[in-house]
Write a protein that holds these residues in place. Structure first.
Motif, PDB file in Angstrom:
ATOM      1  N   THR A  75      48.656  35.407  51.394  1.00  0.00           N
ATOM      2  CA  THR A  75      49.116  34.218  50.669  1.00  0.00           C
ATOM      3  C   THR A  75      48.582  32.957  51.344  1.00  0.00           C
ATOM      4  O   THR A  75      48.371  32.929  52.553  1.00  0.00           O
ATOM      5  CB  THR A  75      50.656  34.118  50.641  1.00  0.00           C
ATOM      6  OG1 THR A  75      51.131  34.070  51.978  1.00  0.00           O
ATOM      7  CG2 THR A  75      51.288  35.293  49.901  1.00  0.00           C
ATOM      8  N   VAL A  76      48.379  31.941  50.516  1.00  0.00           N
ATOM      9  CA  VAL A  76      47.933  30.642  51.025  1.00  0.00           C
ATOM     10  C   VAL A  76      48.748  29.574  50.310  1.00  0.00           C
ATOM     11  O   VAL A  76      48.854  29.597  49.084  1.00  0.00           O
ATOM     12  CB  VAL A  76      46.427  30.414  50.734  1.00  0.00           C
ATOM     13  CG1 VAL A  76      46.022  28.998  51.101  1.00  0.00           C
ATOM     14  CG2 VAL A  76      45.564  31.426  51.469  1.00  0.00           C
ATOM     15  N   PHE A  77      49.324  28.658  51.084  1.00  0.00           N
ATOM     16  CA  PHE A  77      49.955  27.473  50.488  1.00  0.00           C
ATOM     17  C   PHE A  77      49.017  26.304  50.730  1.00  0.00           C
ATOM     18  O   PHE A  77      48.676  26.005  51.878  1.00  0.00           O
ATOM     19  CB  PHE A  77      51.326  27.216  51.119  1.00  0.00           C
ATOM     20  CG  PHE A  77      51.827  25.809  50.891  1.00  0.00           C
ATOM     21  CD1 PHE A  77      51.957  25.304  49.598  1.00  0.00           C
ATOM     22  CD2 PHE A  77      52.138  24.985  51.967  1.00  0.00           C
ATOM     23  CE1 PHE A  77      52.388  24.001  49.379  1.00  0.00           C
ATOM     24  CE2 PHE A  77      52.578  23.678  51.756  1.00  0.00           C
ATOM     25  CZ  PHE A  77      52.708  23.190  50.466  1.00  0.00           C
ATOM     26  N   ALA A 121      56.887  33.075  43.808  1.00  0.00           N
ATOM     27  CA  ALA A 121      55.668  33.898  43.662  1.00  0.00           C
ATOM     28  C   ALA A 121      55.101  34.249  45.038  1.00  0.00           C
ATOM     29  O   ALA A 121      54.640  35.377  45.257  1.00  0.00           O
ATOM     30  CB  ALA A 121      54.634  33.138  42.827  1.00  0.00           C
ATOM     31  N   LEU A 122      55.138  33.299  45.962  1.00  0.00           N
ATOM     32  CA  LEU A 122      54.599  33.567  47.311  1.00  0.00           C
ATOM     33  C   LEU A 122      55.407  34.657  47.998  1.00  0.00           C
ATOM     34  O   LEU A 122      54.863  35.531  48.663  1.00  0.00           O
ATOM     35  CB  LEU A 122      54.627  32.281  48.161  1.00  0.00           C
ATOM     36  CG  LEU A 122      53.573  31.227  47.842  1.00  0.00           C
ATOM     37  CD1 LEU A 122      53.776  29.991  48.712  1.00  0.00           C
ATOM     38  CD2 LEU A 122      52.160  31.778  48.029  1.00  0.00           C
ATOM     39  N   GLU A 123      56.723  34.588  47.829  1.00  0.00           N
ATOM     40  CA  GLU A 123      57.606  35.584  48.436  1.00  0.00           C
ATOM     41  C   GLU A 123      57.344  36.967  47.832  1.00  0.00           C
ATOM     42  O   GLU A 123      57.281  37.975  48.551  1.00  0.00           O
ATOM     43  CB  GLU A 123      59.065  35.157  48.227  1.00  0.00           C
ATOM     44  CG  GLU A 123      60.079  35.905  49.061  1.00  0.00           C
ATOM     45  CD  GLU A 123      59.702  35.993  50.535  1.00  0.00           C
ATOM     46  OE1 GLU A 123      59.132  35.012  51.075  1.00  0.00           O
ATOM     47  OE2 GLU A 123      59.945  37.063  51.127  1.00  0.00           O
ATOM     48  N   VAL A 131      43.358  39.942  46.081  1.00  0.00           N
ATOM     49  CA  VAL A 131      42.888  39.619  47.437  1.00  0.00           C
ATOM     50  C   VAL A 131      43.639  38.436  48.036  1.00  0.00           C
ATOM     51  O   VAL A 131      43.737  38.330  49.261  1.00  0.00           O
ATOM     52  CB  VAL A 131      41.363  39.381  47.465  1.00  0.00           C
ATOM     53  CG1 VAL A 131      40.624  40.692  47.233  1.00  0.00           C
ATOM     54  CG2 VAL A 131      40.928  38.325  46.468  1.00  0.00           C
ATOM     55  N   VAL A 132      44.166  37.558  47.182  1.00  0.00           N
ATOM     56  CA  VAL A 132      44.945  36.419  47.705  1.00  0.00           C
ATOM     57  C   VAL A 132      45.798  35.823  46.592  1.00  0.00           C
ATOM     58  O   VAL A 132      45.420  35.843  45.421  1.00  0.00           O
ATOM     59  CB  VAL A 132      44.014  35.332  48.314  1.00  0.00           C
ATOM     60  CG1 VAL A 132      43.105  34.698  47.269  1.00  0.00           C
ATOM     61  CG2 VAL A 132      44.813  34.256  49.052  1.00  0.00           C
ATOM     62  N   VAL A 133      46.975  35.329  46.984  1.00  0.00           N
ATOM     63  CA  VAL A 133      47.847  34.567  46.070  1.00  0.00           C
ATOM     64  C   VAL A 133      47.971  33.165  46.663  1.00  0.00           C
ATOM     65  O   VAL A 133      48.367  33.012  47.821  1.00  0.00           O
ATOM     66  CB  VAL A 133      49.232  35.224  45.928  1.00  0.00           C
ATOM     67  CG1 VAL A 133      50.145  34.363  45.057  1.00  0.00           C
ATOM     68  CG2 VAL A 133      49.094  36.625  45.322  1.00  0.00           C
ATOM     69  N   ARG A 190      37.900  42.066  42.510  1.00  0.00           N
ATOM     70  CA  ARG A 190      38.677  41.291  43.490  1.00  0.00           C
ATOM     71  C   ARG A 190      39.283  40.074  42.783  1.00  0.00           C
ATOM     72  O   ARG A 190      38.559  39.215  42.278  1.00  0.00           O
ATOM     73  CB  ARG A 190      37.783  40.846  44.649  1.00  0.00           C
ATOM     74  CG  ARG A 190      37.182  42.032  45.416  1.00  0.00           C
ATOM     75  CD  ARG A 190      36.218  41.558  46.493  1.00  0.00           C
ATOM     76  NE  ARG A 190      36.896  40.812  47.546  1.00  0.00           N
ATOM     77  CZ  ARG A 190      37.520  41.356  48.566  1.00  0.00           C
ATOM     78  NH1 ARG A 190      37.544  42.675  48.701  1.00  0.00           N
ATOM     79  NH2 ARG A 190      38.111  40.608  49.476  1.00  0.00           N
ATOM     80  N   VAL A 191      40.612  40.027  42.739  1.00  0.00           N
ATOM     81  CA  VAL A 191      41.309  38.996  41.960  1.00  0.00           C
ATOM     82  C   VAL A 191      42.076  38.037  42.880  1.00  0.00           C
ATOM     83  O   VAL A 191      42.812  38.467  43.773  1.00  0.00           O
ATOM     84  CB  VAL A 191      42.309  39.665  40.979  1.00  0.00           C
ATOM     85  CG1 VAL A 191      43.051  38.608  40.174  1.00  0.00           C
ATOM     86  CG2 VAL A 191      41.583  40.615  40.039  1.00  0.00           C
ATOM     87  N   GLY A 192      41.884  36.747  42.628  1.00  0.00           N
ATOM     88  CA  GLY A 192      42.685  35.714  43.287  1.00  0.00           C
ATOM     89  C   GLY A 192      43.664  35.157  42.268  1.00  0.00           C
ATOM     90  O   GLY A 192      43.284  34.910  41.118  1.00  0.00           O
ATOM     91  N   ILE A 193      44.925  34.988  42.662  1.00  0.00           N
ATOM     92  CA  ILE A 193      45.935  34.521  41.709  1.00  0.00           C
ATOM     93  C   ILE A 193      46.515  33.186  42.169  1.00  0.00           C
ATOM     94  O   ILE A 193      46.881  33.031  43.343  1.00  0.00           O
ATOM     95  CB  ILE A 193      47.051  35.577  41.550  1.00  0.00           C
ATOM     96  CG1 ILE A 193      46.427  36.872  40.996  1.00  0.00           C
ATOM     97  CG2 ILE A 193      48.164  35.069  40.634  1.00  0.00           C
ATOM     98  CD1 ILE A 193      47.393  37.977  40.711  1.00  0.00           C
ATOM     99  N   LEU A 194      46.576  32.237  41.236  1.00  0.00           N
ATOM    100  CA  LEU A 194      47.189  30.936  41.520  1.00  0.00           C
ATOM    101  C   LEU A 194      48.517  30.871  40.782  1.00  0.00           C
ATOM    102  O   LEU A 194      48.570  31.139  39.583  1.00  0.00           O
ATOM    103  CB  LEU A 194      46.293  29.785  41.041  1.00  0.00           C
ATOM    104  CG  LEU A 194      44.806  29.812  41.432  1.00  0.00           C
ATOM    105  CD1 LEU A 194      44.141  28.500  41.034  1.00  0.00           C
ATOM    106  CD2 LEU A 194      44.624  30.057  42.907  1.00  0.00           C
TER     107      LEU A 194
END
Ligand code: GRF
Length: 211
Positions: free
Chosen positions: A56-58, A45-47, A34-36, A5-9
């Protein structure tokens, strides 16, 4: 095989993110994004993430109220988001903030960064310009585990590219980026397959078939 499970910033354009998405979708990297998360609500990147149906989370840096320790306070929020999505590995894919001990402790040797130079040469900002200023003949990119010093953690993978006569920051950056987009998914694959081992600040890559 287990899927990690990878989260990307990501703070910006998201070409590295796109490369990871494409390889995950193609089934060549055993991972689930799992989330950007971004510190920039305008980040393309969010788009890109939304177009692929990813969460996505801002997280607005201005929303942090702890003036004495703004970096830690921001990272506590980040950590909450990563925990909510149960991220096991964190990837900094063009993430422009310096991470604090809050994230470093929680994701020690489980957080990777991609940097557009052959570290330890040219850490920090404008790595491609630094390479041109020094007249190096070879530059490249590095994926490394994130530790306290900026761009200083144990090196996982590197790729070299030539620097040509007449290169500009743009032409060199594009040549390096093409390699970055292969290198970062490859590093995630190695991690997911349990092939990366760190001893005394050096990463060892186990090759061959795993039991
Ligand atoms: C890449 O060159 C990466 O090495 C650096 O920031 C850039 C991000 O590009 N850390 P993108 O957002 O992946 O397109």
């Amino acid at each position: 095989m287990r899927v990690i499970r990878v989260g990307i910033l990501a703070s910006g354009r998201g070409r590295n993110l796109q490369a990871i998405i494409d390889e995950v979708e193609a089934g060549t990297v055993p991972a689930e994004i799992v989330v950007v998360i971004s510190d920039n609500h305008k980040a393309p990147a969010l788009e890109r993430a939304r177009l692929h149906g990813l969460a996505t989370v801002f997280l607005d840096p201005k929303s942090v109220t702890d003036a004495a320790h703004p970096r830690q306070a921001y990272d506590r929020k980040l950590l909450q988001a990563l925990n909510r999505y149960q991220a096991e590995l964190v990837i900094l894919a063009g993430y422009m903030r310096i991470v604090s001990s809050v994230l470093l402790d929680a994701y020690a040797l489980r957080m990777m960064n991609i940097h557009p130079s052959l570290l330890p040469s040219f850490p920090g900002l404008r790595a491609q310009q630094q390479a041109l200023d020094h007249g190096v003949r070879i530059s490249g990119c590095t994926v490394h585990f994130v530790t306290e010093g900026v761009d200083e953690g144990p090196i996982i993978l590197q790729r070299a590219v030539p620097v040509h006569e007449g290169d500009t920051v743009e032409t060199l950056s594009e040549r390096i980026l093409n390699e970055e987009c292969q290198l970062l998914p490859q590093a995630i694959r190695l991690f997911a397959e349990g092939r990366l081992h760190v001893t005394g600040g050096t990463v060892h890559i186990r090759t061959g078939k795993l039991a």
